[in-house]
Write a protein that holds these residues in place. Structure first.
Motif, PDB file in Angstrom:
ATOM      1  N   ILE A  59     -14.759   6.252 -10.972  1.00 38.82           N
ATOM      2  CA  ILE A  59     -14.392   5.859  -9.620  1.00 38.82           C
ATOM      3  C   ILE A  59     -13.982   7.115  -8.859  1.00 38.82           C
ATOM      4  CG2 ILE A  59     -13.712   3.510 -10.273  1.00 38.82           C
ATOM      5  CD1 ILE A  59     -10.789   4.436 -10.254  1.00 38.82           C
ATOM      6  N   THR A  60     -13.739   6.978  -7.580  1.00 39.18           N
ATOM      7  CA  THR A  60     -13.277   8.108  -6.781  1.00 39.18           C
ATOM      8  C   THR A  60     -11.757   8.237  -6.910  1.00 39.18           C
ATOM      9  OG1 THR A  60     -12.882   6.790  -4.805  1.00 39.18           O
ATOM     10  CG2 THR A  60     -15.126   7.699  -5.108  1.00 39.18           C
ATOM     11  N   ALA A  61     -11.267   9.399  -6.567  1.00 41.20           N
ATOM     12  CA  ALA A  61      -9.815   9.605  -6.555  1.00 41.20           C
ATOM     13  C   ALA A  61      -9.154   8.606  -5.611  1.00 41.20           C
ATOM     14  CB  ALA A  61      -9.495  11.034  -6.146  1.00 41.20           C
ATOM     15  N   GLU A  62      -9.806   8.337  -4.493  1.00 39.20           N
ATOM     16  CA  GLU A  62      -9.245   7.406  -3.501  1.00 39.20           C
ATOM     17  C   GLU A  62      -9.084   6.000  -4.082  1.00 39.20           C
ATOM     18  OE1 GLU A  62     -11.941   9.455  -2.843  1.00 39.20           O
ATOM     19  OE2 GLU A  62     -10.732  10.932  -1.762  1.00 39.20           O
ATOM     20  N   GLN A  63     -10.001   5.600  -4.969  1.00 41.39           N
ATOM     21  CA  GLN A  63      -9.906   4.267  -5.566  1.00 41.39           C
ATOM     22  C   GLN A  63      -8.732   4.144  -6.539  1.00 41.39           C
ATOM     23  OE1 GLN A  63     -14.228   4.360  -6.702  1.00 41.39           O
ATOM     24  NE2 GLN A  63     -14.087   2.171  -6.240  1.00 41.39           N
ATOM     25  N   THR A  64      -8.180   5.263  -6.988  1.00 40.69           N
ATOM     26  CA  THR A  64      -7.033   5.215  -7.902  1.00 40.69           C
ATOM     27  C   THR A  64      -5.712   5.028  -7.162  1.00 40.69           C
ATOM     28  OG1 THR A  64      -6.522   7.605  -7.909  1.00 40.69           O
ATOM     29  CG2 THR A  64      -8.195   6.820  -9.497  1.00 40.69           C
ATOM     30  N   ASP A  96       8.335   3.025  -4.558  1.00 38.55           N
ATOM     31  CA  ASP A  96       9.402   3.301  -3.596  1.00 38.55           C
ATOM     32  C   ASP A  96       9.178   4.581  -2.799  1.00 38.55           C
ATOM     33  OD1 ASP A  96      10.670   0.987  -4.443  1.00 38.55           O
ATOM     34  OD2 ASP A  96      11.867   2.032  -5.946  1.00 38.55           O
ATOM     35  N   PHE A  97       8.050   5.231  -3.029  1.00 45.51           N
ATOM     36  CA  PHE A  97       7.697   6.446  -2.321  1.00 45.51           C
ATOM     37  C   PHE A  97       6.473   6.161  -1.457  1.00 45.51           C
ATOM     38  CE2 PHE A  97      10.215   8.063  -5.751  1.00 45.51           C
ATOM     39  CZ  PHE A  97      10.756   9.258  -5.313  1.00 45.51           C
ATOM     40  N   PRO A  98       6.182   7.012  -0.480  1.00 49.25           N
ATOM     41  CA  PRO A  98       4.936   6.816   0.278  1.00 49.25           C
ATOM     42  C   PRO A  98       3.720   7.009  -0.642  1.00 49.25           C
ATOM     43  CG  PRO A  98       6.122   8.783   1.028  1.00 49.25           C
ATOM     44  CD  PRO A  98       6.973   8.127  -0.018  1.00 49.25           C
ATOM     45  N   ALA A  99       2.596   6.429  -0.278  1.00 48.48           N
ATOM     46  CA  ALA A  99       1.380   6.543  -1.090  1.00 48.48           C
ATOM     47  C   ALA A  99       0.993   8.000  -1.314  1.00 48.48           C
ATOM     48  CB  ALA A  99       0.241   5.774  -0.452  1.00 48.48           C
ATOM     49  N   SER A 100       1.312   8.873  -0.385  1.00 52.83           N
ATOM     50  CA  SER A 100       0.975  10.294  -0.529  1.00 52.83           C
ATOM     51  C   SER A 100       1.640  10.918  -1.755  1.00 52.83           C
ATOM     52  CB  SER A 100       1.379  11.065   0.728  1.00 52.83           C
ATOM     53  OG  SER A 100       2.784  10.957   0.939  1.00 52.83           O
ATOM     54  N   HIS A 101       2.699  10.286  -2.255  1.00 51.25           N
ATOM     55  CA  HIS A 101       3.421  10.797  -3.426  1.00 51.25           C
ATOM     56  C   HIS A 101       2.548  10.777  -4.688  1.00 51.25           C
ATOM     57  CE1 HIS A 101       7.156  11.950  -5.402  1.00 51.25           C
ATOM     58  NE2 HIS A 101       6.908  11.063  -6.350  1.00 51.25           N
ATOM     59  N   VAL A 102       1.539   9.930  -4.738  1.00 51.66           N
ATOM     60  CA  VAL A 102       0.698   9.824  -5.936  1.00 51.66           C
ATOM     61  C   VAL A 102      -0.597  10.622  -5.817  1.00 51.66           C
ATOM     62  CG1 VAL A 102       1.658   7.579  -6.569  1.00 51.66           C
ATOM     63  CG2 VAL A 102      -0.464   7.679  -5.232  1.00 51.66           C
ATOM     64  N   LEU A 103      -0.778  11.320  -4.704  1.00 50.60           N
ATOM     65  CA  LEU A 103      -1.952  12.176  -4.563  1.00 50.60           C
ATOM     66  C   LEU A 103      -1.710  13.472  -5.329  1.00 50.60           C
ATOM     67  CD1 LEU A 103      -2.632  11.718  -0.742  1.00 50.60           C
ATOM     68  CD2 LEU A 103      -3.654  10.465  -2.661  1.00 50.60           C
ATOM     69  N   GLY A 162     -11.791   3.836 -13.925  1.00 53.93           N
ATOM     70  CA  GLY A 162     -11.173   2.552 -13.636  1.00 53.93           C
ATOM     71  C   GLY A 162     -11.649   1.514 -14.630  1.00 53.93           C
ATOM     72  N   ALA A 163     -10.749   0.609 -14.984  1.00 55.89           N
ATOM     73  CA  ALA A 163     -11.091  -0.532 -15.836  1.00 55.89           C
ATOM     74  C   ALA A 163     -11.226  -1.743 -14.922  1.00 55.89           C
ATOM     75  CB  ALA A 163      -9.997  -0.766 -16.878  1.00 55.89           C
ATOM     76  N   ALA A 178      -6.844  -1.072 -14.039  1.00 55.65           N
ATOM     77  CA  ALA A 178      -6.195   0.071 -14.670  1.00 55.65           C
ATOM     78  C   ALA A 178      -6.966   1.316 -14.251  1.00 55.65           C
ATOM     79  CB  ALA A 178      -6.179  -0.063 -16.191  1.00 55.65           C
ATOM     80  N   VAL A 179      -6.249   2.425 -14.090  1.00 54.88           N
ATOM     81  CA  VAL A 179      -6.863   3.685 -13.680  1.00 54.88           C
ATOM     82  C   VAL A 179      -6.264   4.847 -14.466  1.00 54.88           C
ATOM     83  CG1 VAL A 179      -7.393   2.894 -11.323  1.00 54.88           C
ATOM     84  CG2 VAL A 179      -5.219   4.056 -11.772  1.00 54.88           C
ATOM     85  N   VAL A 180      -7.035   5.917 -14.560  1.00 50.85           N
ATOM     86  CA  VAL A 180      -6.545   7.167 -15.131  1.00 50.85           C
ATOM     87  C   VAL A 180      -7.378   8.304 -14.554  1.00 50.85           C
ATOM     88  CG1 VAL A 180      -8.034   7.175 -17.200  1.00 50.85           C
ATOM     89  CG2 VAL A 180      -5.785   8.316 -17.274  1.00 50.85           C
TER      90      VAL A 180
END
Length: 156
Positions: A13-18, A29-36, A47-48, A58-60
């Protein structure tokens, strides 16, 4: 009787899909940008998927990256290593073996496609037992990210 894991499909999958799953599971509890991740573009993302869902359950993400300061064999030569990051499984689909299947698939890709002899991660201490059951072993000292304790884990 059919094994429910037979219907799980692991695909790239793409990074965006994760991002949605990373965010909702790991750091809600953080903005979504925290996981980029700065190196998301260089990673391989998996992706599963199950038939009843259009998005991964599930993603990795996995990257070719040496183990900090301890990635050597007896002779001192660095081992090719892969680091996985942001493994997340939708809580509604946990305890079904989906995360385990995704992790095993990622281990195979790290070995066969990336040519890595070792796979490692920074794991939350609360998940250490799960990773140990998957053949990983802790190394180094406990450290903290955003006040959560982590331990490094590796699997040869």
């Amino acid at each position: 009787m059919n094994n429910s894991l037979d219907v799980v499909q692991i695909r790239r999958i793409t990074a965006e899909q994760t991002v949605p799953l990373r965010h909702s599971v790991l750091w809600p509890d953080f903005p979504a940008s925290h996981v980029l991740l700065a190196d998301d573009a260089a990673g391989l993302h998996l992706g599963a998927f199950i038939p009843s869902e259009d998005t991964p359950v599930a993603v990795v993400s996995v990257f070719k990256e040496s183990i900090p300061s301890s990635n050597t064999e007896e002779g001192g030569e660095p081992l090719p290593a892969a680091r996985f990051r942001k493994l997340a499984c939708d809580p509604a689909h946990r305890r079904r073996g989906i995360g385990s299947k995704l992790l095993e698939h990622m281990f195979n890709i790290a070995r066969e496609e990336l040519g890595c002899d070792v796979v490692w991660c920074d794991a939350r201490v609360e998940t250490q037992g799960w990773y140990e059951r998957k053949g990983m072993r802790p190394f180094g000292e406990i450290f903290y990210k955003d006040n959560l304790p982590y331990i490094r884990m590796r699997r040869p």
